[in-house]
Scaffold this active site. Structure first.
Site, PDB file in Angstrom:
ATOM      1  N   HIS A 247       0.393  -1.077   0.484  1.00  0.00           N
ATOM      2  CA  HIS A 247      -0.159   0.236  -0.633  1.00  0.00           C
ATOM      3  C   HIS A 247       0.936   0.880  -0.275  1.00  0.00           C
ATOM      4  CE1 HIS A 247      -3.151  -3.386   1.306  1.00  0.00           C
ATOM      5  NE2 HIS A 247      -4.078  -2.335   1.029  1.00  0.00           N
ATOM      6  N   HIS A 292       0.397  -3.092   9.070  1.00  0.00           N
ATOM      7  CA  HIS A 292       1.267  -3.283   8.790  1.00  0.00           C
ATOM      8  C   HIS A 292       3.406  -2.657  10.206  1.00  0.00           C
ATOM      9  CE1 HIS A 292       2.403  -4.680   5.301  1.00  0.00           C
ATOM     10  NE2 HIS A 292       1.254  -3.912   4.438  1.00  0.00           N
ATOM     11  N   ASP A 296       7.520  -1.512   8.117  1.00  0.00           N
ATOM     12  CA  ASP A 296       7.653  -2.043   6.493  1.00  0.00           C
ATOM     13  C   ASP A 296       7.577  -0.910   5.738  1.00  0.00           C
ATOM     14  OD1 ASP A 296       7.310  -5.057   7.082  1.00  0.00           O
ATOM     15  OD2 ASP A 296       4.901  -4.526   7.793  1.00  0.00           O
TER      16      ASP A 296
END
Length: 379
Positions: A247, A292, A296
């Protein structure tokens, strides 16, 4: 015979351009001059009268008069094919864009396959609890935050797609976007395969493991692809794709392309600020949702931004491509870069055009351009 040439070069209105060269040849006698530039005096007859150099036209014959009129009336026009100018410095080459699109699509599908494989390796929460994360220590989980991330991502992708459609050089920009997107998802496959992290939060519910059920794994891959890998579509029920955040990759990449391929006027700067807010809020909401780890997101932003800057640094500086002191040429994807950017000889300008244009109608043969050579003779 002395010839005076008049060259008139004007760019043709046709798409590829052309030149018309008009040469006028005049063989009328010129007065002779002295080395100082003054004309020679006319010869003087023994009687003292000057002799005129011009022929006596007081009583021209009928034949001479008709011949002169015919020359003036029927001027000679000679068509000489002129080679066209060299091709555009920014050729479209849509077939290269198609290859880059296939590259991006292949890596996206391969990523979903890898997520299905890694899901089987994710340790159970009761055995391996979430790793400590500083952001999670200070910010409690917000349930609706991840939905904000995915909505912002879809808005940015839609804005970038509309902007890309109206770019004049959309073929070049498109293959750059697809190539970088494929590269980022290729790197993501490598990082999440070599290191499988436990779930970042206890709230996460992972789908049951299938182990040797190949048919069930294929169904999960198709479900993940059909739902674009989004949680709001109900397609992402697997765990393990943490390092690094996909994302964050899309939020960062779309914003960088929106900013790079748009003007720098005040109105567009407001547009850039809005897109930056959408991207930044989306990234923060990933952490607020505890979907996350912080590492990340940081690694995803760093790899995405650095790869974007490296690629465009080489693409926008022609001198760097063949320079022995440019260490960016040592990247393993440099050969692919040279293939995609081989015929792009200058920086891509931020110009817009309509996505669909009416075909031009040519009433004459568009394959050749000619020069007109006009010769006139007066005798």
């Amino acid at each position: 015979m002395e010839a005076s040439h008049l060259l008139d070069e004007r760019e043709d209105d046709r798409p590829n351009g052309g030149y018309h060269v008009m040469v006028t040849i005049d063989d009328r006698p010129r007065p002779q001059t002295t080395p100082t530039g003054r004309p020679h005096p006319s010869p003087v007859t023994p009687s003292g009268d000057q002799v005129d150099d011009k022929p006596d036209d007081s009583q021209p014959t009928h034949l001479a008069r008709g011949f002169r009129k015919a020359l003036r009336k029927n001027q000679d026009y000679i068509r000489i094919p002129v080679p066209r100018s060299s091709g555009s410095r920014l050729p479209s080459e849509w077939w290269k864009t198609g290859i880059a699109f296939i590259w991006a699509g292949f890596n996206l599908v391969l990523t979903t396959v890898m997520i299905t494989v890694i899901h089987e390796r994710v340790p159970d929460k009761s055995v391996s609890p979430p790793l400590p994360d500083k952001f999670f220590d200070y910010v409690p989980r917000v349930e609706w935050a991840f939905s904000v991330t995915e909505v912002n991502g879809m808005i940015l992708v839609a804005l970038w797609f509309i902007q890309w459609l109206f770019l004049k050089h959309r073929a070049i920009v498109g293959r750059r976007f697809f190539f970088l997107q494929g590269m980022l998802y290729l790197y993501r496959m490598v990082t999440m395969y070599i290191t499988t992290l436990p779930v970042p939060s206890m709230h996460m519910h992972c789908a049951p493991k299938l182990y040797s059920d190949s048919h069930g794994k294929i169904e999960r891959v198709l479900q993940l692809v059909s739902g674009a890998g989004l949680s709001i579509t109900g397609s992402h029920l697997m765990c393990g794709d943490f390092l690094y955040s996909g994302h964050t990759v899309m939020l960062t990449l779309t914003f960088l392309f929106i900013q790079e391929y748009s003007p720098r006027s005040l109105l567009w700067r407001c547009y850039h600020v809005i897109c930056w807010l959408l991207s930044a809020v989306g990234v923060v909401c990933i952490l607020m949702a505890h979907e996350h780890y912080s590492v990340d997101v940081v690694v995803a932003y760093f790899i995405t931004s650095r790869l974007f800057y490296w690629y465009h640094t080489i693409a926008n500086n022609q001198a760097l491509r063949g320079s022995p002191n440019n260490y960016l040429n040592q990247t393993w994807w440099n050969r692919v870069f040279n293939f995609l950017e081989k015929n792009v000889k200058t920086t891509v300008p931020c110009t817009f055009s309509w996505p669909l244009s009416l075909p031009s109608v040519c009433f004459k043969n568009p394959c050749k351009s000619y020069s007109i050579v006009q010769s006139t003779r007066d005798e």
